[in-house]
Design a protein around this motif. Structure first.
Motif, PDB file in Angstrom:
ATOM      1  N   UNK A 148       0.872  -1.165   0.000  1.00 45.34           N
ATOM      2  CA  UNK A 148       0.000   0.000   0.000  1.00 45.34           C
ATOM      3  C   UNK A 148       0.921   1.229   0.000  1.00 45.34           C
ATOM      4  N   UNK A 149       0.783   2.139  -0.954  1.00 46.13           N
ATOM      5  CA  UNK A 149       1.700   3.282  -1.029  1.00 46.13           C
ATOM      6  C   UNK A 149       1.641   4.178   0.202  1.00 46.13           C
ATOM      7  N   UNK A 150       0.479   4.266   0.840  1.00 49.50           N
ATOM      8  CA  UNK A 150       0.370   5.100   2.040  1.00 49.50           C
ATOM      9  C   UNK A 150       1.131   4.453   3.197  1.00 49.50           C
ATOM     10  N   UNK A 151       1.026   3.134   3.303  1.00 52.97           N
ATOM     11  CA  UNK A 151       1.784   2.407   4.320  1.00 52.97           C
ATOM     12  C   UNK A 151       3.282   2.517   4.039  1.00 52.97           C
ATOM     13  N   UNK A 152       3.679   2.334   2.783  1.00 52.91           N
ATOM     14  CA  UNK A 152       5.093   2.458   2.419  1.00 52.91           C
ATOM     15  C   UNK A 152       5.649   3.830   2.775  1.00 52.91           C
ATOM     16  N   UNK A 153       4.870   4.869   2.489  1.00 55.40           N
ATOM     17  CA  UNK A 153       5.322   6.224   2.809  1.00 55.40           C
ATOM     18  C   UNK A 153       5.524   6.396   4.311  1.00 55.40           C
ATOM     19  N   UNK A 154       4.619   5.809   5.095  1.00 52.75           N
ATOM     20  CA  UNK A 154       4.780   5.868   6.542  1.00 52.75           C
ATOM     21  C   UNK A 154       6.049   5.181   7.009  1.00 52.75           C
ATOM     22  N   UNK A 155       6.322   4.008   6.459  1.00 58.33           N
ATOM     23  CA  UNK A 155       7.548   3.302   6.834  1.00 58.33           C
ATOM     24  C   UNK A 155       8.783   4.095   6.405  1.00 58.33           C
ATOM     25  N   UNK A 156       8.650   4.856   5.320  1.00 56.36           N
ATOM     26  CA  UNK A 156       9.780   5.633   4.824  1.00 56.36           C
ATOM     27  C   UNK A 156      10.244   6.712   5.761  1.00 56.36           C
ATOM     28  N   UNK A 172      22.872   1.514   3.364  1.00 56.07           N
ATOM     29  CA  UNK A 172      21.845   1.209   4.354  1.00 56.07           C
ATOM     30  C   UNK A 172      21.370  -0.219   4.097  1.00 56.07           C
ATOM     31  N   UNK A 173      21.227  -0.989   5.176  1.00 57.00           N
ATOM     32  CA  UNK A 173      20.852  -2.399   5.073  1.00 57.00           C
ATOM     33  C   UNK A 173      19.508  -2.569   5.774  1.00 57.00           C
ATOM     34  N   UNK A 174      18.525  -3.102   5.022  1.00 55.15           N
ATOM     35  CA  UNK A 174      17.153  -3.126   5.503  1.00 55.15           C
ATOM     36  C   UNK A 174      16.552  -4.515   5.296  1.00 55.15           C
ATOM     37  N   UNK A 175      15.841  -5.057   6.284  1.00 55.48           N
ATOM     38  CA  UNK A 175      15.169  -6.354   6.115  1.00 55.48           C
ATOM     39  C   UNK A 175      14.064  -6.282   5.060  1.00 55.48           C
ATOM     40  N   UNK A 176      13.818  -7.423   4.421  1.00 57.42           N
ATOM     41  CA  UNK A 176      12.716  -7.518   3.465  1.00 57.42           C
ATOM     42  C   UNK A 176      11.812  -8.682   3.840  1.00 57.42           C
ATOM     43  N   UNK A 180       7.516  -3.472   2.272  1.00 57.75           N
ATOM     44  CA  UNK A 180       7.024  -2.147   2.600  1.00 57.75           C
ATOM     45  C   UNK A 180       8.069  -1.252   3.225  1.00 57.75           C
ATOM     46  N   UNK A 181       8.840  -1.778   4.168  1.00 60.06           N
ATOM     47  CA  UNK A 181       9.854  -0.972   4.850  1.00 60.06           C
ATOM     48  C   UNK A 181      10.951  -0.534   3.891  1.00 60.06           C
ATOM     49  N   UNK A 182      11.517  -1.492   3.162  1.00 61.45           N
ATOM     50  CA  UNK A 182      12.629  -1.132   2.293  1.00 61.45           C
ATOM     51  C   UNK A 182      12.183  -0.207   1.167  1.00 61.45           C
ATOM     52  N   UNK A 183      10.940  -0.339   0.720  1.00 60.48           N
ATOM     53  CA  UNK A 183      10.442   0.549  -0.324  1.00 60.48           C
ATOM     54  C   UNK A 183      10.412   1.996   0.165  1.00 60.48           C
ATOM     55  N   UNK A 236       6.671 -10.819  -1.924  1.00 55.56           N
ATOM     56  CA  UNK A 236       6.598  -9.372  -1.803  1.00 55.56           C
ATOM     57  C   UNK A 236       5.299  -8.911  -2.481  1.00 55.56           C
ATOM     58  N   UNK A 237       5.003  -7.632  -2.398  1.00 56.74           N
ATOM     59  CA  UNK A 237       3.791  -7.116  -3.019  1.00 56.74           C
ATOM     60  C   UNK A 237       4.030  -6.634  -4.441  1.00 56.74           C
ATOM     61  N   UNK A 238       2.962  -6.490  -5.180  1.00 56.20           N
ATOM     62  CA  UNK A 238       3.062  -5.966  -6.545  1.00 56.20           C
ATOM     63  C   UNK A 238       3.611  -4.537  -6.535  1.00 56.20           C
ATOM     64  N   UNK A 239       3.095  -3.719  -5.638  1.00 57.82           N
ATOM     65  CA  UNK A 239       3.521  -2.319  -5.596  1.00 57.82           C
ATOM     66  C   UNK A 239       4.900  -2.163  -4.959  1.00 57.82           C
ATOM     67  N   UNK A 240       5.188  -2.968  -3.955  1.00 54.13           N
ATOM     68  CA  UNK A 240       6.525  -2.874  -3.363  1.00 54.13           C
ATOM     69  C   UNK A 240       7.591  -3.356  -4.346  1.00 54.13           C
ATOM     70  N   UNK A 241       7.265  -4.349  -5.143  1.00 51.82           N
ATOM     71  CA  UNK A 241       8.228  -4.826  -6.142  1.00 51.82           C
ATOM     72  C   UNK A 241       8.566  -3.720  -7.134  1.00 51.82           C
ATOM     73  N   UNK A 242       7.573  -2.947  -7.517  1.00 51.97           N
ATOM     74  CA  UNK A 242       7.823  -1.845  -8.454  1.00 51.97           C
ATOM     75  C   UNK A 242       8.804  -0.837  -7.859  1.00 51.97           C
ATOM     76  N   UNK A 243       8.614  -0.500  -6.587  1.00 51.96           N
ATOM     77  CA  UNK A 243       9.501   0.463  -5.938  1.00 51.96           C
ATOM     78  C   UNK A 243      10.894  -0.136  -5.748  1.00 51.96           C
ATOM     79  N   UNK A 244      10.949  -1.387  -5.294  1.00 53.20           N
ATOM     80  CA  UNK A 244      12.250  -2.025  -5.085  1.00 53.20           C
ATOM     81  C   UNK A 244      13.039  -2.128  -6.387  1.00 53.20           C
TER      82      UNK A 244
END
Length: 403
Positions: A148-156, A172-176, A180-183, A236-244
């Protein structure tokens, strides 16, 4: 595709609920790795994990009708707590579906934050399917854990803090898990510092992200099996994959032994308690899962600290095995007086401490005139453990190392 502006707007929404967590340089892990290692201590976040950031941002953007109908989500634990607290603060009714085998501590904490909890399915994906059923039947808004882009933005917003506190970082090293977090973090950092390398870390028992990036489409694995339950998703998610695909430079994998070792070292050397998912970023650094230069400034995100106490002892024991600090062996003895004392004297000479002893004369696998001796020993390091085995074998014993 989320933008830096989205992340900055999210920070305005979640600022009252989400803490700006510490970022500290670790002398210990810098010396061990040769790099300049900093730890983003998100395990100190409210609810014990980063998930409150995305959940708060999503619930803050609900319409009046959506707020009235309530929300539903699925989670292995950390997102559950984030949604429960965010909903409670906003006066929104929340139902959370968790896997049947979710850590007890996370289930109790979620209920403690005010959500109604239902235990359904053996993993996150089965719990999610049930949550979507409730979404349809009850008219609730589904708050996705990551896609969810709104959730991703919050994690950002975590990424914004990293840049604020360590503007000279190189990597920067981030869990996947679902991504959502790494995106969110990748967008927040890369849009400000485009030369910074973003490395994602997946657990070996839940390794869908790397394959998804290679294929350019979501790759779902059949099952998950890892001590890092916070990132144990089948895909992973469809939208998170696009960002990653646009922002993440590299994805690496660590196994449960490496995760357990990192968790144990954090507890012993940094006095910092994390869960399995919270240890994977440091595990990647210490295991050389990716290449880095001496003195390279690396920030490892310790994304959560909600480990179940029933699991903690097991994970620490695994970590001690990796460090050579715990040795479990079996020896076949002659069934005669003095044999146990003889073995004890050898162990005592090596300086090991006996943790537990099991002496069995009735096992079907042991000869009638013999006994099986199982020893659990506390040792100094791997070299010390090897010396104990050598001393026993030099005295004629056949030693089987169990762990």
């Amino acid at each position: 595709m989320i933008t830096l502006s989205d992340v900055r707007e999210a920070r305005e929404r979640v600022g009252d609920a989400a803490r700006h967590t510490p970022l500290e340089r670790s002398r210990t892990f810098s010396e061990m790795s040769g790099a300049d290692v900093h730890l983003k201590l998100e395990n100190f976040q409210r609810t014990g994990a980063f998930k409150i950031r995305g959940a708060m941002n999503r619930i803050a953007t609900l319409s009046d009708a959506e707020r009235e109908a309530g929300v539903v989500t699925a989670s292995a634990g950390n997102h559950a707590q984030g949604v429960a607290l965010a909903a409670d603060r906003a006066g929104v009714d929340a139902t959370v579906v968790m896997p049947k085998f979710a850590p007890v501590s996370k289930v109790k904490a979620t209920r403690g934050y005010g959500a109604s909890v239902r235990l359904e399915g053996v993993d996150y994906d089965e719990a999610q399917a049930y949550a979507h059923r409730l979404e349809r039947e009850e008219g609730r808004t589904y708050v996705h854990a990551f896609d969810d882009p709104v959730v991703m933005a919050g994690q950002g917003t975590l990424g914004l803090e990293i840049v604020d506190d360590c503007p000279d970082l190189d990597t920067v090293v981030v869990p996947i898990g679902g991504g959502g977090l790494i995106s969110g973090v990748a967008v927040a950092i890369k849009e400000q510092l485009p030369d910074v390398r973003v490395v994602g870390v997946q657990a070996e028992g839940a390794a869908s992200a790397g394959e998804s990036l290679k294929k350019g489409e979501v790759h779902e694995i059949d099952s998950v099996d890892t001590i890092a339950d916070g990132i144990a998703t089948r895909s992973v998610g469809e939208q998170t994959l696009e960002v990653m695909s646009a922002y993440v430079d590299e994805v690496v994998t660590v196994d449960d032994r490496e995760i357990a070792l990192a968790l144990t070292l954090l507890l012993e050397r940094s006095k910092t308690l994390v869960e399995g998912a919270g240890a994977v970023a440091l595990a990647a650094v210490l295991s050389d899962a990716f290449k880095y230069d001496d003195d390279e400034t690396i920030v490892a995100a310790l994304c959560g600290g909600n480990i179940d106490l029933n699991r903690l002892g097991t994970v620490i024991r695994r970590g001690l095995v990796q460090m050579g600090r715990y040795l479990k062996i079996t020896i076949d003895l002659k069934d005669r007086p003095g044999e146990l004392e003889r073995v004890s004297s050898i162990v005592a000479r090596t300086g090991a401490n006996v943790y537990a002893v099991h002496h069995d004369r009735t096992s079907r696998d042991v000869a009638v005139n013999a006994a099986e001796l199982e020893l659990e020993l506390e040792t100094d390091d791997a070299e010390h453990a090897a010396d104990i085995v050598d001393a026993l074998e030099a005295d004629g014993y056949e030693v089987e190392i169990l762990s």
